[in-house]
Design an enzyme around this catalytic site. Structure first.
Site, PDB file in Angstrom:
ATOM      1  N   ASP A 343       0.833  -1.191   0.000  1.00 35.68           N
ATOM      2  CA  ASP A 343       0.000   0.000   0.000  1.00 35.68           C
ATOM      3  C   ASP A 343       0.878   1.256   0.000  1.00 35.68           C
ATOM      4  O   ASP A 343       1.861   1.338   0.735  1.00 35.68           O
ATOM      5  CB  ASP A 343      -0.892  -0.022   1.246  1.00 35.68           C
ATOM      6  CG  ASP A 343      -1.767   1.208   1.366  1.00 35.68           C
ATOM      7  OD1 ASP A 343      -2.620   1.409   0.490  1.00 35.68           O
ATOM      8  OD2 ASP A 343      -1.585   1.965   2.336  1.00 35.68           O
ATOM      9  N   GLU A 379       1.644  -0.487  -5.042  1.00 42.38           N
ATOM     10  CA  GLU A 379       0.732   0.603  -5.355  1.00 42.38           C
ATOM     11  C   GLU A 379       1.641   1.820  -5.528  1.00 42.38           C
ATOM     12  O   GLU A 379       2.107   2.393  -4.535  1.00 42.38           O
ATOM     13  CB  GLU A 379      -0.269   0.832  -4.233  1.00 42.38           C
ATOM     14  CG  GLU A 379      -1.247   1.953  -4.561  1.00 42.38           C
ATOM     15  CD  GLU A 379      -2.186   2.299  -3.402  1.00 42.38           C
ATOM     16  OE1 GLU A 379      -3.338   2.686  -3.683  1.00 42.38           O
ATOM     17  OE2 GLU A 379      -1.759   2.214  -2.233  1.00 42.38           O
TER      18      GLU A 379
END
Length: 708
Positions: A343, A379
């Site tokens: 993330d 990401e």
């Protein structure tokens, strides 16, 4: 209580069959107390007097798995210098392998008194916080083996552990929404029938429920609020929180592996649940604030935040890097997971201020013999300056391709001048990845993900409808590149409903037949809706869970998606290991003839055609011209395929191109036809014949080369 010196490594609580070794790092601590809790909450404190290289440690010979514990760290409390030790706060072990309970948001959790941020709060937090738990590491893995699907063969399915099984009628009610629920045969049968090769689980590291959400009757549903990097989240455990969650998680992985499905974890190493300087003291802040967090140099009482959550971990700290690497290795070696999606990964690359692909984090991943061999998905952005880094991660990494998402959405909603970029995204985004020596599978292609509209909502809403979140519509992305097909939200209009179903099929067909690795959001194959809410991070209810009660159109979509995944699996031309040869965008055909681009009239695309505003084209994939062998060294030969795209709002006549060594083409995908209405004999098109394509539709034809 007997205490032996013990060892400074490994960090955490390590049970050896007789007793437990406890070890915790703190550079600033003056004293460290290990706190053991009985079943009725009685606390016994044991001082750790052994210190090696800032690691405080001791061995308790009679402690057993299930023991709850925490730490109290005595040291400086001087926020202006970056230090926030407070022995009145019971602290979680950063290396805890299981955690019991949740915080309750009480005043005692905070280092200051509400209303006076400069004050010192001496209230004891032991009854208001979570407890670390000693676990038994032994588990019968049997013959478990990681499936190890190669990237180019992968189809990733993004899953929320709770949302996937919470309402499934065939899953026993007492395990719905848990690790055991995800491992139930009814769920695994759905995954295997669909044909996915990997589940990518939204965060399962232990996370904290935000007090402000709980006060509103909401909760942190997604889980991007980590506090325990080695502990499976206790809220997804069906059978207990005293270590049972570890066994249950392992059993889930074992069951998925037995079904030949990989397990990828969405991990949040960029920040913790302690938030900014006004947040609670739960672990890292009270142990060694300045070693774990990035602080503002000119005002060390504040945190440097590139995540939008209040803090960022200090990626140039060797102790932070050690924690992350120890966590990653633990989940691979002990929990048997197969990869990670990081993330806001750009934050992990910030040693100082700028995003640096040569940062220490990437260096240690590159050289690690365990982590370098599993799937690593970034990401590739965060909220800091220069944070959008799509295409800029090192060769070992794959990336969520945000440009793919945006381009494909624009193409199918009819935005002008997207053909050239659409061609790049369809063929693996060589413009983003080839320069660093990466292959098409560096691109994790997706149209929807947990963060945003579901696929059904993408074609049903122009605007977000997040009223249930209680934030006045200020949360969630406002620029969604969505189109409601003429009516906002639910409708009984048969033409609009048919168009929406067709658009969902267009998106799925494009995604699953593009080069790269497709990622499907759970429930998109079922036509799942969130009623226009594009940010269900706080909605742990029917709005976010999958509804398994399917209408005919939803069953049709499921059948269609299953057939597409099978088509991809059976034909290597859709999952090439290398990019197509040469740039076909301006010449119409590649250097080796492995791909060619045609107008609807059947002529090769030229500059004028690439700039047309109708978003119409044909793509020829030459199954005989794949220049690379498969993973076992065998030559790859396939049938020819012709992909026809009509994103225009009117019917367009398409002529099958001449000069291709196919006498007749068979229709294998038609987004206008219901799966239940497919003819027994597939439609056949002769070479050079002309056919009208329905507005907003896609077709795929296949042909056997004449010489085969």
């Amino acid at each position: 209580m007997d205490i032996w010196p013990g060892q400074p490594y490994p960090l955490g609580a390590t049970y050896d069959g007789t007793g437990v070794n406890f070890a915790i790092f703190s550079d600033v601590a003056e004293r460290v107390e290990l706190c053991l809790f009985g079943d009725r909450g009685a606390e016994k404190r044991v001082e750790l007097t052994e210190v090696d290289a800032h690691v405080w440690h001791g061995y308790l010979p009679n402690v057993q798995p299930g023991q709850r514990y925490g730490y109290r760290v005595h040291g400086p409390y001087d926020p202006s210098s970056g230090h926030r030790c407070n022995p009145n706060k019971l602290l979680l072990d950063p290396y805890a392998k299981a955690i019991e309970g949740q915080i309750n948001g009480g005043q005692s959790l905070f280092g200051y008194t509400f209303g006076d941020p400069t004050s010192y709060n001496d209230k004891d937090s032991a009854k208001d916080t979570m407890h670390s738990v000693v676990v038994n590491p032994f588990f019968d893995w049997g013959h478990d083996r990681p499936p190890r699907h190669e990237y180019h063969d992968s189809v990733v399915y993004e899953v929320h552990v709770k949302g996937l099984s919470r309402t499934h009628p065939d899953v026993p009610e007492d395990i719905r929404g848990t690790y055991a629920g995800l491992a139930h045969p009814a769920i695994i049968d759905h995954l295997t029938d669909l044909g996915v090769t990997a589940v990518e689980l939204l965060p399962v590291h232990q996370f904290v429920q935000d007090s402000h959400l709980v006060d509103q009757g909401l909760s942190n549903y997604w889980g991007y609020n980590t506090i325990g990097f080695l502990a499976p989240h206790n809220g997804y455990a069906a059978y207990g929180q005293r270590g049972q969650q570890v066994t249950e998680f392992k059993s889930m992985v074992k069951a998925l592996h037995a079904a030949d499905i990989e397990v990828i974890l969405d991990v949040v190493y960029n920040h913790t649940a302690e938030g900014n300087h006004m947040g609670p003291t739960l672990a890292f802040r009270g142990i060694d604030n300045a070693s774990y967090y990035r602080l503002v140099e000119s005002a060390k009482s504040h945190y440097y935040d590139t995540t939008g959550t209040g803090n960022s971990l200090l990626m140039r700290s060797p102790h932070v890097l050690q924690l992350i690497m120890d966590s990653l290795r633990y989940w691979v070696t002990e929990m048997h997971v197969d990869g990670f999606r990081f993330d806001l990964a750009a934050t992990l690359a910030r040693q100082f201020h700028e995003v640096d692909k040569l940062s220490a984090f990437f260096d240690i991943i590159q050289q690690d013999p365990i982590i370098s061999q599993v799937k690593l998905i970034a990401e590739p952005w965060d909220l800091g300056d220069g944070g959008y880094q799509v295409g800029n991660f090192p060769p070992l990494w794959t990336e969520w391709n945000g440009k793919y998402r945006d381009t494909v959405r624009d193409f199918w909603r009819g935005e002008p001048s997207t053909l050239g970029e659409f061609a790049s995204r369809l063929t693996g985004s060589s413009d983003l990845y080839e320069h660093s020596g990466r292959r098409p599978y560096a691109s994790i292609n997706f149209v929807t993900a947990h963060d945003g509209f579901t696929l059904r909502d993408l074609v049903s809403y122009n605007d977000k409808h997040n009223e249930a979140n209680g934030e006045g519509g200020n949360d969630g992305e406002s620029h969604n590149r969505s189109w409601n097909c003429g009516v906002e939200g639910p409708t009984d209009d048969p033409e609009v409903r048919a168009l929406r179903l067709r658009q969902q099929k267009n998106y799925l067909a494009t995604l699953l037949l593009s080069q790269g690795v497709p990622m499907v959001l759970h429930g998109d194959e079922l036509g799942r809706t969130q009623e226009g809410n594009n940010n269900v991070y706080c909605q742990d209810n029917e709005l976010a869970w999958i509804d398994w009660d399917l209408e005919d159109s939803q069953q049709d979509l499921l059948d269609f998606t299953t057939a597409l995944i099978a088509l991809r699996r059976e034909h290597p031309v859709f999952r090439r290991r290398r990019f197509f040869a040469g740039d076909a965008e301006h010449g119409g055909i590649s250097d080796l003839g492995d791909i060619a681009w045609y107008t609807p009239e059947g002529t090769l695309m030229d500059d004028h055609a690439w700039n047309n505003s109708r978003s119409t084209l044909q793509v020829f994939l030459n199954g005989q011209a794949i220049p690379t062998p498969d993973s076992k060294g065998r030559p790859v030969v396939d049938d020819h395929f012709l992909l026809l795209f009509n994103a225009w709002h009117e019917p367009i006549d398409y002529t099958v191109p001449s000069g291709i060594d196919v006498k007749a083409w068979t229709v294998v995908v038609d987004t206008t036809v219901e799966a239940t209405g497919q003819p027994e004999q597939p439609e056949v098109w002769d070479a050079c014949s002309t056919h009208a394509l329905t507005p907003r539709s896609m077709m795929v034809l296949t042909g056997v080369p004449l010489e085969v």
